[in-house]
Design an enzyme around this catalytic site. Structure first.
Site, PDB file in Angstrom:
ATOM      1  CB  CYS A 310      -0.974  -0.005   1.175  1.00  0.00           C
ATOM      2  SG  CYS A 310      -0.186  -0.086   2.800  1.00  0.00           S
ATOM      3  CG  HIS A 838      -4.062   0.913   4.713  1.00  0.00           C
ATOM      4  ND1 HIS A 838      -3.538  -0.019   3.838  1.00  0.00           N
ATOM      5  CD2 HIS A 838      -5.118   1.478   4.063  1.00  0.00           C
ATOM      6  CE1 HIS A 838      -4.247  -0.013   2.716  1.00  0.00           C
ATOM      7  NE2 HIS A 838      -5.200   0.880   2.835  1.00  0.00           N
TER       8      HIS A 838
END
Length: 892
Positions: A310, A838
């Protein structure tokens, strides 16, 4: 029946060495290992929590209380790696939890050090990993912490098998592993790259290419076919089997039509495009669907997460929505590739990025798997290989540098001797320095991203002034950090008199356990004859007791779970030891032992032989607040107005409704140690010789759940939860204040002193930065992550940044008449804490005002009012050209 104590059952080998001797032995072993680095050397992954405790014990880490007094330390218990092990993995083959970070979650120790530590402390489980060599131009060693995990589908019966191997294993070795495991002759086996359940490439059994170079990704599928067996459901279509004709360079006249929605890119023949034939393992990225409807918006393709990528996807989406970069790579950039630049990647990184960008802008709203790009990235930047989480800003810095070197039009860099300013006008010196810089660095990256700042150094002794002008690619801005932190701790009563209660308190960031205990004592109205015992709970067990009031709080991370056990002073003291009560229940679908849940309870018992009945009575007392109240009791105990008593009254009331016989019906077992989880049934006539900590497991079944409300033991809050709630502008700080802190004059550090040409000595000079020339694309990196010797921290402060009309004119010292008004067009966001979290991206399409959220493969519209959060990490701005500049461009 007599049961041994917990300290005996753990089997800790009390080392005959002093802490100083242990430190000397390990230091010598580490020095020997450093002098003999070679591929294949074995290292072991060890919990950083345990290893840090050992380092403090032997004096490799020393902490001081704010008064300057050294912090007392105690000998660590057995090595316990359970906090880094996936709880769902097989005990015989323990696997690491994903997204662990070295230095935060785990430490790597070489084989001989591991052997010594196990000899001294026992414990485990062992997690061995090998040292591998990586890199294209220069080789570097690294330990392969996460092995490549593949799912093998056997076409004969559609069964699946998990395979783990080194990313440097060859395709031939993959064949050998699969064939040996399946009992298949190698000459009869065919293994396919089965990414997204599609047969894309038949892997060559004789190939020496590594599985990483072949583009195989973490957790992807591979397919085994065996000659002579039927597997019709796995037949590949012709379109999937043929070599891709990848469009390399569209004609200039059509490039921006693609960006703005006109024209189409296909995976086959199309007028106006040049083509090059490449195999799947070079530049043919997989697109989940190659067709899109007429008039469908381009630039809204997602990027598939290939295993903790990510961070890469966030950076790529921001660059893929940078207008001049998109325009450049959708036109003919091949003539700019410098394949012979020794600082570059032979043009391969630029081509891989260009092809990926083209896929994103030609895929409509479909998802692209950036496998070929990641393979090239891992080859040239081994620090980003593997499956660990990384930093999106570090990824951006490498990618921009790499693209610049691949596209640097300067074939031979001239030698230019640096000149001092010697009192010349700033504009003359700045122009000269920029000219010299461009003579050696001439690429689209320099043209688009690079600016120039002025650096002024003043000698504090002789007053000598040195002025230099240096290029920059982005500005890393400091964020002010609070001197305090909030911590949430759940208080449990050691005598079972009340229900547990969480409290959130504010303590000094560099404070001690004494500060936390005092703050909690005030919050929970602690009496003078009471005290608190702090502990960390991990995996439903007590991982550590914080009994030293001088121990610093910076070792407690925000995502940990801290509890405090409240006791009367009379319950502690000499002759008393801890009784630790854990909770377990048998899983219906498992034949393994009971699985722990909830929060352990702790009390003190006499350090003398105790019967099983004595232990059961103590445990029943601790569980008493959790007893459910029968409705008849509630009705009878209500006041004349029908009010129901509060929780504490209800718990005391319900305690009287049970008999002592029921108290002794608990199923109890003595827990020898956490590592083996060896249980010994505790009967009423058992005799226990308590150790320093006696651990007992309560086995919960339906009867216990009916009698007690276990919900009070669950949902233990974290120390600090990152809340990205919408905040007002007054709650955050402005981007301008961060920029001003970056530009503020400050003395150099003692380790970064400047050699003064006047004094002929190194001096701790004062340094001042000023912006001189700003680029068309200005990138701000908000320095949310701070590091010290003992502590890493993320700053979640909300930065109030402009979306429109960011005017930086007053910060630019060069009066060149240019506009320095900027518009925000992309943000790289980071959610969560250190060592993981994230990454996502916000970006808007060119010629649009609408914003979109790019969360790996998920792309959705987002309101402009929602893009300002404390997750903003890297900001991308585009300069708004003045009317005069626009007119000049039209004339050109």
């Amino acid at each position: 029946m007599t049961l041994i104590t917990d300290s005996e059952s753990i089997g800790v080998c009390e080392s005959s060495y002093t802490p100083e001797e242990e430190r000397r032995i390990v230091t010598e072993l580490n020095n020997e290992a450093e002098a003999d680095l070679k591929e294949g050397n074995l290292y072991f992954v060890i919990s950083n929590r345990w290893y840090t405790r050992w380092q403090r014990f032997v004096g490799l880490l020393t902490e001081e209380f704010r008064s300057g007094e050294p912090s007392e330390v105690t000998r660590p218990g057995p090595i316990d790696n359970h906090d880094i092990i996936d709880s769902e993995s097989d005990a015989s083959d323990p696997q690491l939890r994903m997204m662990l970070e070295e230095g935060v979650d785990y430490t790597l120790v070489q084989q001989e050090v591991w052997r010594k530590l196990v000899k001294w402390y026992k414990g485990g489980p062992p997690v061995p990993r090998k040292l591998i060599s990586q890199g294209f131009y220069t080789k570097s060693f690294s330990v392969e912490v996460y092995l490549l995990c593949l799912t093998l589908t056997d076409s004969r019966d559609e069964s699946t098998t998990i395979i783990r191997l080194s990313k440097q294993a060859s395709i031939g070795q993959l064949y050998e592993m699969v064939c040996a495991g399946k009992g298949v002759a190698k000459e009869k086996a065919r293994i396919w790259d089965y990414f997204e359940k599609k047969k894309s490439v038949l892997l060559d059994p004789s190939s020496e290419q590594s599985v990483e170079e072949a583009g195989l990704q973490f957790n992807q599928d591979i397919l085994l076919e065996v000659d002579g067996s039927a597997s019709s459901q796995f037949v590949m279509s012709l379109a999937e089997n043929e070599l891709a004709m990848v469009p390399l360079e569209p004609m200039r006249s059509d490039a921006m039509d693609i960006v703005r929605g006109g024209g189409t890119l296909s995976n086959g023949h199309s007028n106006g495009f040049k083509f090059s034939f490449f195999g799947r393992n070079t530049f043919k990225d997989d697109v989940s669907s190659r067709t899109f409807g007429k008039g469908e918006k381009r630039g809204l393709g997602g990027l598939q997460n290939l295993g903790n990528t990510c961070f890469m996807n966030s950076t790529l989406q921001c660059l893929a929505h940078t207008p001049p970069i998109v325009e450049y790579f959708l036109q003919d950039y091949r003539s700019d590739i410098n394949a012979k630049n020794p600082l570059g990647m032979r043009g391969e990184l630029a081509i891989a990025f260009g092809e990926l960008l083209r896929k994103l802008w030609s895929s409509g709203q479909n998802t692209v798997a950036p496998r070929a790009f990641k393979t090239k990235l891992a080859r040239f930047a081994p620090q980003f290989s593997g499956y660990n989480q990384h930093d999106s800003q570090e990824m951006l810095a490498f990618l921009l540098d790499g693209l610049h070197e691949d596209l640097n039009k300067v074939k031979r860099k001239p030698y230019i001797e640096a000149k001092d300013s010697d009192g010349r006008p700033d504009d003359e010196v700045a122009e000269e320095k920029w000219k010299y810089h461009k003579a050696r660095n001439d690429s689209v990256i320099v043209d688009v991203f690079q600016g120039q700042y002025k650096s002024t150094l003043v000698c504090p002794d002789c007053g000598k002034i040195s002025i230099t002008f240096d290029p920059f690619m982005y500005l890393s801005l400091p964020l002010p950090s609070s001197r305090t932190r909030s911590m949430t701790v759940t208080v449990f009563y050691g005598d079972g008199s009340h229900l547990p209660m969480p409290y959130t308190v504010t303590v000094p960031k560099d404070g001690s356990c004494r500060d936390l205990s005092n703050a909690l004592g005030t919050a929970c109205c602690l009496d003078n004859d009471e005290s608190l015992l702090l502990a960390e709970v991990y995996d439903h067990k007590v991982f550590k007791y914080y009994e030293n009031p001088r121990e610093l709080l910076n070792g407690i991370k925000d995502n940990e779970h801290i509890v405090a056990y409240r006791f009367k002073q009379m319950h502690k003291g000499p002759g008393k030891v801890k009784l630790e009560i854990l909770h377990g229940e048998q899983e219906k679908s498992s034949d393994r032992g009971p699985k722990c849940f909830g929060t352990p309870l702790v009390t003190y018992i006499n350090k003398e032989p105790l019967s099983g009945t004595d232990i059961a009575t103590s445990i029943s007392g601790l569980l008493s607040p959790l007893r459910r109240v029968h409705m008849s009791c509630v009705v009878n105990s209500g006041n004349e107005n029908g009010h129901v008593p509060d929780e504490s009254s209800r718990s005391i009331l319900s305690r009287d409704t049970e008999t002592e016989d029921n108290d002794r019906e608990l199923s109890l077992s003595l827990l020898r140690d956490y590592y083996s989880f060896n249980l010994q049934p505790l009967e009423s006539d058992s005799v226990v010789n308590p150790g320093s900590v006696t651990k007992v497991l309560v086995k919960w079944n339906e009867k216990e759940h009916e009698k007690y409300d276990s919900s009070y033991l669950n949902d233990l809050p974290k120390v600090h939860k990152n809340v990205l709630a919408k905040k007002t502008m007054q709650e955050g700080i402005s981007l301008f204040s961060c920029l001003e802190a970056f530009l503020a004059e400050e003395p150099l550090g003692p380790d970064d002193m400047w050699y003064c040409p006047g004094c002929k000595e190194h001096r701790q000079a004062n340094k001042k930065l000023d912006l001189w020339k700003l680029p068309d694309i200005l990138v701000f990196h908000l320095k949310r992550f701070t590091y010290s010797r003992y502590f890493k921290n993320k700053i979640d402060t909300l930065v109030n940044f402009h979306i429109h009309d960011l005017d930086l004119s007053k910060y630019v010292k060069n009066e060149d008449g240019q506009s320095y008004l900027y518009e925000l067009y992309a943000i790289s966001n980071h959610y969560g804490g250190l060592g993981g979290g994230h990454y996502t991206a916000y970006a808007k399409l060119m010629d649009e005002t609408k914003w979109y959220n790019f969360d790996d493969s998920r792309v959705s519209a987002v309101n402009e009012s929602e893009i300002k959060t404390s997750a903003a990490y890297v900001l991308f701005y585009q300069r708004v050209k003045s009317d005069s500049e626009t007119s000049d461009m039209k004339m050109d």
